[in-house]
Scaffold this motif. Sequence first.
Motif, PDB file in Angstrom:
ATOM      1  N   GLU A  57       0.771  -1.214  -0.107  1.00  0.00           N
ATOM      2  CA  GLU A  57       0.026   0.010  -0.033  1.00  0.00           C
ATOM      3  C   GLU A  57       0.882   1.197   0.056  1.00  0.00           C
ATOM      4  N   ALA A  58       2.128   1.087   0.222  1.00  0.00           N
ATOM      5  CA  ALA A  58       3.016   2.130   0.285  1.00  0.00           C
ATOM      6  C   ALA A  58       3.635   2.483  -1.331  1.00  0.00           C
ATOM      7  N   PRO A  59       3.451   3.682  -1.651  1.00  0.00           N
ATOM      8  CA  PRO A  59       3.963   4.261  -3.064  1.00  0.00           C
ATOM      9  C   PRO A  59       5.427   4.681  -3.022  1.00  0.00           C
ATOM     10  N   GLN A  60       6.053   5.023  -1.761  1.00  0.00           N
ATOM     11  CA  GLN A  60       7.187   5.760  -1.907  1.00  0.00           C
ATOM     12  C   GLN A  60       8.491   4.743  -2.563  1.00  0.00           C
ATOM     13  N   ALA A  61       8.378   3.577  -2.029  1.00  0.00           N
ATOM     14  CA  ALA A  61       9.408   2.933  -2.862  1.00  0.00           C
ATOM     15  C   ALA A  61       9.193   1.927  -3.916  1.00  0.00           C
ATOM     16  N   SER A  62       8.161   1.517  -4.220  1.00  0.00           N
ATOM     17  CA  SER A  62       7.521   0.681  -5.169  1.00  0.00           C
ATOM     18  C   SER A  62       6.237   0.792  -5.676  1.00  0.00           C
ATOM     19  N   ARG A  63       5.653   0.364  -6.775  1.00  0.00           N
ATOM     20  CA  ARG A  63       4.428   0.300  -7.198  1.00  0.00           C
ATOM     21  C   ARG A  63       3.954  -1.007  -6.253  1.00  0.00           C
ATOM     22  N   THR A  64       2.397  -0.863  -6.531  1.00  0.00           N
ATOM     23  CA  THR A  64       1.516  -1.732  -6.224  1.00  0.00           C
ATOM     24  C   THR A  64       1.779  -3.187  -6.564  1.00  0.00           C
ATOM     25  N   LEU A  65       1.482  -4.143  -6.036  1.00  0.00           N
ATOM     26  CA  LEU A  65       1.643  -5.731  -6.387  1.00  0.00           C
ATOM     27  C   LEU A  65       0.985  -5.974  -7.764  1.00  0.00           C
ATOM     28  N   PRO A  66      -0.317  -5.600  -8.078  1.00  0.00           N
ATOM     29  CA  PRO A  66      -1.027  -5.793  -9.304  1.00  0.00           C
ATOM     30  C   PRO A  66      -0.093  -5.102 -10.358  1.00  0.00           C
ATOM     31  N   VAL A  67       0.345  -3.977 -10.146  1.00  0.00           N
ATOM     32  CA  VAL A  67       1.183  -3.245 -11.155  1.00  0.00           C
ATOM     33  C   VAL A  67       2.477  -3.811 -11.415  1.00  0.00           C
ATOM     34  N   ILE A  68       3.308  -4.312 -10.373  1.00  0.00           N
ATOM     35  CA  ILE A  68       4.530  -5.258 -10.442  1.00  0.00           C
ATOM     36  C   ILE A  68       4.128  -6.412 -11.226  1.00  0.00           C
ATOM     37  N   GLU A  69       3.184  -7.191 -10.854  1.00  0.00           N
ATOM     38  CA  GLU A  69       2.856  -8.424 -11.552  1.00  0.00           C
ATOM     39  C   GLU A  69       2.444  -8.001 -13.130  1.00  0.00           C
ATOM     40  N   ALA A  70       1.752  -7.204 -13.631  1.00  0.00           N
ATOM     41  CA  ALA A  70       1.496  -6.723 -15.005  1.00  0.00           C
ATOM     42  C   ALA A  70       2.732  -6.234 -15.690  1.00  0.00           C
ATOM     43  N   THR A  71       3.686  -5.521 -15.074  1.00  0.00           N
ATOM     44  CA  THR A  71       4.869  -5.007 -15.539  1.00  0.00           C
ATOM     45  C   THR A  71       5.751  -6.166 -15.699  1.00  0.00           C
ATOM     46  N   VAL A  72       5.776  -7.246 -14.992  1.00  0.00           N
ATOM     47  CA  VAL A  72       6.563  -8.409 -15.214  1.00  0.00           C
ATOM     48  C   VAL A  72       6.237  -9.401 -16.443  1.00  0.00           C
ATOM     49  N   ALA A  73       4.991  -9.402 -16.537  1.00  0.00           N
ATOM     50  CA  ALA A  73       4.171 -10.093 -17.547  1.00  0.00           C
ATOM     51  C   ALA A  73       4.487  -9.419 -18.936  1.00  0.00           C
ATOM     52  N   TRP A  74       4.169  -8.147 -19.085  1.00  0.00           N
ATOM     53  CA  TRP A  74       4.277  -7.535 -20.362  1.00  0.00           C
ATOM     54  C   TRP A  74       5.615  -7.508 -20.664  1.00  0.00           C
ATOM     55  N   LEU A  75       6.687  -7.035 -19.720  1.00  0.00           N
ATOM     56  CA  LEU A  75       7.952  -7.105 -20.036  1.00  0.00           C
ATOM     57  C   LEU A  75       8.506  -8.341 -20.486  1.00  0.00           C
ATOM     58  N   ALA A  76       8.264  -9.497 -19.883  1.00  0.00           N
ATOM     59  CA  ALA A  76       8.695 -10.826 -20.186  1.00  0.00           C
ATOM     60  C   ALA A  76       8.289 -11.168 -21.930  1.00  0.00           C
ATOM     61  N   GLU A  77       7.044 -10.803 -22.014  1.00  0.00           N
ATOM     62  CA  GLU A  77       6.886 -10.931 -23.469  1.00  0.00           C
ATOM     63  C   GLU A  77       7.520 -10.059 -24.405  1.00  0.00           C
ATOM     64  N   ARG A  78       7.463  -8.900 -24.028  1.00  0.00           N
ATOM     65  CA  ARG A  78       8.055  -7.830 -25.200  1.00  0.00           C
ATOM     66  C   ARG A  78       9.627  -7.954 -24.998  1.00  0.00           C
ATOM     67  N   GLY A 280       2.681  -1.845 -20.516  1.00  0.00           N
ATOM     68  CA  GLY A 280       1.978  -1.504 -22.028  1.00  0.00           C
ATOM     69  C   GLY A 280       0.842  -0.686 -22.241  1.00  0.00           C
ATOM     70  N   ALA A 281       0.665  -0.057 -21.369  1.00  0.00           N
ATOM     71  CA  ALA A 281      -0.583   0.914 -21.395  1.00  0.00           C
ATOM     72  C   ALA A 281      -0.367   2.042 -22.419  1.00  0.00           C
ATOM     73  N   PRO A 282      -1.424   2.413 -23.104  1.00  0.00           N
ATOM     74  CA  PRO A 282      -1.418   3.605 -24.253  1.00  0.00           C
ATOM     75  C   PRO A 282      -0.698   4.752 -23.777  1.00  0.00           C
ATOM     76  N   LEU A 283       0.120   5.255 -24.379  1.00  0.00           N
ATOM     77  CA  LEU A 283       0.719   6.813 -23.915  1.00  0.00           C
ATOM     78  C   LEU A 283      -0.107   7.758 -24.478  1.00  0.00           C
ATOM     79  N   THR A 284      -0.606   8.894 -23.553  1.00  0.00           N
ATOM     80  CA  THR A 284      -1.426   9.777 -23.870  1.00  0.00           C
ATOM     81  C   THR A 284      -0.823  11.010 -23.294  1.00  0.00           C
ATOM     82  N   PRO A 285      -1.539  12.107 -23.780  1.00  0.00           N
ATOM     83  CA  PRO A 285      -0.708  13.368 -23.216  1.00  0.00           C
ATOM     84  C   PRO A 285      -0.908  13.703 -21.669  1.00  0.00           C
ATOM     85  N   GLU A 286      -1.815  12.965 -21.080  1.00  0.00           N
ATOM     86  CA  GLU A 286      -1.997  12.865 -19.586  1.00  0.00           C
ATOM     87  C   GLU A 286      -1.291  11.904 -18.721  1.00  0.00           C
ATOM     88  N   SER A 287      -0.350  11.252 -19.524  1.00  0.00           N
ATOM     89  CA  SER A 287       0.296  10.045 -18.846  1.00  0.00           C
ATOM     90  C   SER A 287       1.361  10.705 -18.047  1.00  0.00           C
TER      91      SER A 287
END
Length: 301
Positions: A57-78, A280-287
């Motif tokens: 629940e603390a964003p100061q040092a790392s992202r949340t677990l669901p984001v970490i899991e999604a990041t690993v899955a996307w990067l492993a494929e990419r 892998g989220a789309p890049l937008t002007p608000e990102s």
Amino acid sequence: MTTATATDRDPALLDVLTDALSDLGQRPSPFGADTVKTLWVDPHLSAQMLTYHLNPEAPQASRTLPVIEATVAWLAERLDLGPGRHLCDFGCGPGLYTQRFAAQSGATVTGLDFSPRSLAHARTQAEAAGLAITYHEADYLAFDAAERFDAITLIYGDLCPLSPEKRRRLYDVWRRHLKPGGRVAFDVFTRARFETLRPGTFAARRLMDGFWSPGDYLGLQETFLYDAESLCLERYTIVEADGRVWRVYNWLQHFTVETLTAELAAAGFVVEDLHGDLAGAPLTPESHDLGVIVRLAGDAP
């Protein structure tokens, strides 16, 4: 900063504080002070940072677990990770990403960090999970090993606290350690995020609930914005009960696609992918985040 042993009844303490705090509100020159390692090697602060890392629940040092899991899955494929491929995670911390890369992709994984406490946790976790992850305790700006990697990662804005000169040094390290056809994946903060920031000063006794010291202290947080440079500084001044006064400077460079692409091109890299994050989220002007995949110029796409 000044160190003293005066008590609050000693007039010498007033002189210490007057000298140490005389420049409050004055913006330092960009990247004019460097305390990057303080958070990660100081015994008390590194323990606090590890706690933040491991708190989902603390964003100061790392992202949340669901984001970490999604990041690993996307990067492993990419990054085409799998058996026979070799990944190095720069600034791996306690192994939140390295352990998942190794377990889910089957790639050979190396982690690199200069925090002994974080690496001790990472090694313990890898051993408990039966994962043969190699960890190096080193400053990645000076990393020089025989290994070459198919993929390098630098996750959660770790490029942003680095000055332009240090970023150039890091790019040199990447070039030396990439295999032909290798890729680097990293993320940075955007100008859109910078536009949401506001300057200001805040003070509190035991600022951030004792984060800065186990004893009593006064903490002052100043936020400075450098519009022309898209640069933010959070400067923390800590005044401890025994009269010790010290500071931590948290610089955060923000980028546009154009400024980052030009900087990478000058360092010999070609941008392959740009996304709103490293999942892998789309890049937008608000990102607020910019996820980047680069390769060495001259490598086949």
